[in-house]
Scaffold this active site. Structure first.
Site, short mmCIF file in Angstrom:
data_model
loop_
_atom_site.label_atom_id
_atom_site.label_comp_id
_atom_site.label_asym_id
_atom_site.label_seq_id
_atom_site.Cartn_x
_atom_site.Cartn_y
_atom_site.Cartn_z
N GLU A 174 0.82 -1.22 0.00
CA GLU A 174 0.00 0.00 0.00
C GLU A 174 0.85 1.27 0.00
O GLU A 174 1.25 1.74 1.05
CB GLU A 174 -0.93 0.02 1.23
CG GLU A 174 -1.81 1.28 1.25
CD GLU A 174 -2.72 1.38 2.47
OE1 GLU A 174 -2.54 0.62 3.43
OE2 GLU A 174 -3.60 2.26 2.46
N LYS A 216 -2.53 -2.03 -3.12
CA LYS A 216 -3.58 -1.19 -2.53
C LYS A 216 -3.21 0.28 -2.78
O LYS A 216 -2.51 0.89 -1.98
CB LYS A 216 -3.69 -1.48 -1.03
CG LYS A 216 -4.68 -0.58 -0.30
CD LYS A 216 -5.06 -1.17 1.06
CE LYS A 216 -5.89 -0.20 1.87
NZ LYS A 216 -6.47 -0.83 3.07
P1 13P Z 1 -9.04 4.28 4.44
O1 13P Z 1 -9.98 3.54 3.56
O2 13P Z 1 -9.70 4.94 5.63
O3 13P Z 1 -8.12 5.19 3.70
O4 13P Z 1 -8.10 3.19 5.11
C1 13P Z 1 -7.56 2.21 4.33
C2 13P Z 1 -6.35 1.73 4.99
O5 13P Z 1 -6.25 0.57 5.32
C3 13P Z 1 -5.25 2.66 5.21
O6 13P Z 1 -4.08 1.96 5.47
#
Ligand code: 13P
Length: 342
Positions: A174, A216
């Site tokens: 991510e 992600k």
């Molecule tokens: P949000 O959807 O609130 O951005 O969170 C996703 C997430 O896992 C951030 O690391």
């Protein structure tokens, strides 16, 4: 199951991922926003409400827990891990230790948590985790992100992902470019492309198996303070174009973060993205799903606000957001869904 099978089950079956992995500090901040104090008991009660939501498994394939949460149990004494398993939801675990100020790079962050990660992963696997998450945080601004910040975070993501695969878990990679700021959609697209290019270069160098990982990313969006807020179809086109430029086809799937968008906006944009991906001429090679935290949890948290009497109504609201996002994957989402009561 092989890594590819776990990844495919998470992203390839018309469902998405629920992130409920807020650190203790972030969870306390969310509780404070509805007037609750940040105690272990209240954090447990909130996560209990989420994992015991009836039918959650009809929309959610996996749930990302935090270190505290993976060790907690429901009121009736079932480990959260078992409650999720019984709901048909695969358990994941956030393993980074947070984004810290990056030395020498004012205004930028580097995510920590690689030291001792191999041992922590072995314990999480025993506790029942089948996938993991690590979040890098990138700021868009004047001259930002810097090359140094991009490369340091990409390198850390690749080292994390290799360790996770070694432990037999699927890594969620991510790299989040934040929405804060007044940058344009075009600036976000250029920065996202630069970051993702570096991430995939490092993943290749680090011998990470792409069909056993999930990306992600952020959607490609204008900054929250930007003068022009582009419509959903422009966001969707820009997001897909950016991903097609830099994400290899072998990647098992893409699960977007919500990044602080409202629940409705996140669902509408996810639906627009999937509508374009479904068109024959785009040839998008990966499933495109969600891995939302705030965009699923927020309305339910406001309704619950710590009161048992509100619990059932809050669970209905949580399921409604999960179901809107599920519908967004398969062309079933429209505004009428939002208007129906939760
Ligand atoms: P949000 O959807 O609130 O951005 O969170 C996703 C997430 O896992 C951030 O690391």
């Amino acid at each position: 199951m092989t890594l590819a099978e776990i990844a495919e089950t998470l992203v390839g079956r018309g469902k998405g991922i629920l992130a409920m992995d807020e650190s203790i500090a972030t969870c306390n901040k969310r509780l404070a926003s509805v007037g609750l104090s940040g105690t272990e008991a209240l954090r447990r009660a909130w996560r209990d409400l989420i994992v015991t939501t009836p039918n959650l498994g009809s929309c959610i394939s996996g749930a990302i827990l935090a270190d505290e949460t993976i060790r907690q149990t429901t009121l009736d004494g079932r480990p959260f891990v078992r409650a999720l398993d019984e709901a048909g939801i695969i358990v994941g675990i956030k393993v980074d230790l947070g984004a810290k100020d990056m030395a020498g790079f004012p205004g930028e962050k580097i995510t920590e948590g690689l030291d001792g990660l191999r041992d922590r992963l072995a314990e999480y696997a025993v506790l029942g985790a089948r996938f993991a998450k690590w979040r890098a945080v990138i700021t868009i601004g004047d001259g930002l992100p810097s090359r140094g910040c991009i490369e340091a975070n990409a390198h850390a993501l690749a080292r994390y992902a290799a360790l996770v695969q070694e432990a037999g878990l699927v890594p969620i990679v991510e790299p989040e470019l934040l929405m804060t700021g007044s940058h344009t959609l075009e600036q976000c697209a250029a920065a996202t492309e630069a970051v993702l290019s570096s991430v995939f270069e490092q993943l290749a160098t680090g011998r990470v198996v792409l069909d056993g990982m999930i990306l992600k990313p952020n959607m490609v969006l204008p900054g929250l303070d930007a003068a022009e807020q582009d419509p959903e179809d422009v966001v969707a086109r820009a997001t897909i174009a950016c991903l097609l430029h830099v994400v290899p086809a072998e990647v098992a799937g893409i699960a977007f973060l919500s990044g602080g968008q409202s629940g409705e906006l996140a669902s509408a944009r996810l639906a627009a993205i999937n509508a374009i991906a479904a068109a024959r001429y785009t040839r998008v090679p990966w499933p495109l799903t969600f891995s939302f935290a705030r965009a699923i949890q927020w309305p339910a948290l406001q309704i619950w606000a710590g009161r048992d009497a509100n619990l059932a109504r809050a669970q209905v609201a949580l399921l409604k957001r999960a179901n809107c996002n599920r519908a967004a994957l398969v062309g079933d989402y429209d505004q009428a869904m939002e208007l129906r009561s939760a």
